[in-house]
Design a protein around this motif. Structure first.
Motif, PDB file in Angstrom:
ATOM      1  N   ASP A 168       0.817  -1.214   0.000  1.00 51.64           N
ATOM      2  CA  ASP A 168       0.000   0.000   0.000  1.00 51.64           C
ATOM      3  C   ASP A 168       0.853   1.268   0.000  1.00 51.64           C
ATOM      4  N   GLY A 169       2.194   1.107  -0.081  1.00 48.58           N
ATOM      5  CA  GLY A 169       3.096   2.246  -0.124  1.00 48.58           C
ATOM      6  C   GLY A 169       3.450   2.803   1.237  1.00 48.58           C
ATOM      7  N   ARG A 170       2.967   2.162   2.293  1.00 48.09           N
ATOM      8  CA  ARG A 170       3.183   2.677   3.642  1.00 48.09           C
ATOM      9  C   ARG A 170       4.247   1.892   4.404  1.00 48.09           C
ATOM     10  N   VAL A 171       4.972   2.612   5.242  1.00 43.96           N
ATOM     11  CA  VAL A 171       5.890   2.017   6.205  1.00 43.96           C
ATOM     12  C   VAL A 171       5.399   2.407   7.584  1.00 43.96           C
ATOM     13  N   LYS A 172       5.169   1.418   8.426  1.00 45.99           N
ATOM     14  CA  LYS A 172       4.652   1.679   9.767  1.00 45.99           C
ATOM     15  C   LYS A 172       5.659   1.222  10.814  1.00 45.99           C
ATOM     16  N   LEU A 217       5.122   6.500   8.340  1.00 47.56           N
ATOM     17  CA  LEU A 217       6.107   7.406   7.755  1.00 47.56           C
ATOM     18  C   LEU A 217       5.530   8.135   6.541  1.00 47.56           C
ATOM     19  N   ASP A 218       5.783   9.425   6.490  1.00 44.06           N
ATOM     20  CA  ASP A 218       5.251  10.276   5.422  1.00 44.06           C
ATOM     21  C   ASP A 218       6.412  10.890   4.646  1.00 44.06           C
ATOM     22  N   THR A 276       2.178   8.352   2.867  1.00 35.05           N
ATOM     23  CA  THR A 276       2.826   7.186   2.262  1.00 35.05           C
ATOM     24  C   THR A 276       4.334   7.417   2.248  1.00 35.05           C
ATOM     25  N   ALA A 277       5.072   6.327   2.379  1.00 30.43           N
ATOM     26  CA  ALA A 277       6.529   6.413   2.339  1.00 30.43           C
ATOM     27  C   ALA A 277       7.038   6.384   0.906  1.00 30.43           C
ATOM     28  N   HIS A 278       6.310   5.663   0.049  1.00 33.39           N
ATOM     29  CA  HIS A 278       6.692   5.537  -1.363  1.00 33.39           C
ATOM     30  C   HIS A 278       5.443   5.606  -2.228  1.00 33.39           C
TER      31      HIS A 278
END
Length: 399
Positions: free
Chosen positions: A208-212, A226-227, A243-245
């Motif tokens: 989903d493009g997110r890093v938590k 992370l944004d 989203t991180a990426h």
């Protein structure tokens, strides 16, 4: 180097400075060594490698046909040229071999008596190294992309597992069952990594493009998401917010001190984050070719100044300085896509695995002899690579 040795001998310099300088020199001189080979056992692509942290002697590899091989990296022959021999393998004829591709292998951080492996066959297996039999098996509903055990945990024995489900699974080695789950991602979890600094902190990357970042002791679990825009949503579209990426996040790696986290996504970008504040440090690494639809295993050096990141880049390995983003060199030797690499911090060596079925050993080049009366400052300019510069001071934390 002679200057450093002289200052160390006279007691004018701290030994840590000499160690850092030599480690840095060795990493900068990595080359495909013609005198060292790794026995070719695999018949299909190699997805994952891991070197045990206790002695730095034994290496595990996992391939896309389910086979796992254990290598002894030590030179028992004492000859300049030698081959790292395979001690044993969990081959296709083994009754407990993985049915499909092995995506992650990891040694138990405390000793070499146990290792773990996870696979597309929806299982995580805990292996007894001595008997080569599974001591325990965890089953999941979806494909397993990645798993990780904390290198520093003393209060828990949890294995974080990323699967096709958006829920992060935590498996407890003590009870042999799933401890609990972490909910927050919207798509499959491709990469997981425990912090080497805080035993309860976990980082996860998803499609989903997110890093938590999670604290597994908290009821809510998630510490932060992370944004990439550091909260400046006005400069980003609503879809890209938090989203991180701008693509799938399929690679995570902490620096050895745990203060920073490096992430890779299929948006062809690599980003460095302050793991305490969650801030994007905005280091520019340029375009990172990343077409992998599953996890990508990369590595970061340990004990160098500056630290280096070793990133699979097509059929090569790109070496970057972690904190400036400079591309130092490109290691060429594989014939096909590189899937993984692992750094051996004891001797500053690098091992890489590829779809070409080969494991290559990248070894520091021998030091060129210099005359005794030539000091380090008088060396020719080509020896003074910017990455050699040592900003270490006695107040720095060595850990």
């Amino acid at each position: 180097m002679l200057g450093l040795l002289s200052a160390r001998q006279l007691g004018l310099d701290d030994p840590a400075r000499l160690r850092r300088a030599e480690r840095t020199r060795r990493v900068l001189s990595l080359e495909l060594n013609k005198d060292r080979d790794v026995e070719r056992i695999h018949e299909s692509g190699i997805n994952t490698l891991d070197i045990e942290p206790v002695e730095g002697r034994y290496m595990l590899s996992g391939e896309s046909d389910g086979v796992i091989v254990l290598y002894d990296l030590e030179n028992l022959t004492r000859k300049p040229s030698y081959t790292c021999k395979a001690l044993f393998s969990v081959g296709k004829s083994h009754p407990d071999v993985h049915k499909y591709s092995v995506e992650t292998v990891q040694w138990y951080p405390r000793d070499t008596g146990m290792f773990t492996s996870s696979s597309f066959d929806k299982t995580l297996k805990i292996w007894d190294t001595n008997t080569l039999q599974p001591a325990d098996i965890f089953y999941f509903e979806g494909t397993v992309y990645s798993h990780h055990m904390s290198p520093v945990a003393t209060q828990h024995c949890l294995i974080a597992v990323g699967t096709k489900s958006p829920k992060v699974q935590l498996c407890d080695l003590k009870s042999g069952s799933s401890s609990h789950i972490l909910q927050g991602h919207r798509q499959e979890v491709l990469a997981v990594s425990w912090s080497p600094r805080h035993e309860y902190v976990l980082a996860t990357g998803s499609a989903d493009g997110r890093v938590k970042l999670w604290d597994v002791r908290r009821a809510s679990g998630c510490l932060s998401t992370l944004d990439q825009h550091n909260g400046e949503k006005s400069k980003a579209s609503s879809e890209a917010a938090n989203t991180a990426h701008n693509g799938r996040v399929n690679g995570l790696c902490y620096t050895s001190d745990g203060l920073h986290l490096l992430t890779i996504g299929t948006d062809d970008r690599m980003r460095l984050w302050n793991s305490s504040t969650g801030e994007n440090t905005l280091v520019n690494y340029g375009k990172i070719c990343n077409e992998s639809w599953k996890g990508l295993k990369f590595a970061i050096s340990c004990g160098c100044n500056p630290e280096f990141a070793f990133v699979p880049y097509g059929s090569t390995i790109a070496v970057y300085t972690v904190f400036t983003g400079e591309l130092i060199t490109v290691l060429r030797g594989h014939y096909s896509t590189v899937n993984c690499c692992v750094f051996q911090p004891h001797f500053q060596e690098l091992y890489s695995g590829s779809k070409d079925c080969n494991i290559l050993a990248w070894i520091p080049a021998p030091r060129e002899p210099v005359l005794d009366d030539i000091s380090e400052k008088s060396l020719p300019q080509q020896h003074l690579n910017q990455a050699y510069e040592d900003a270490w001071s006695s107040s720095d934390d060595e850990g």
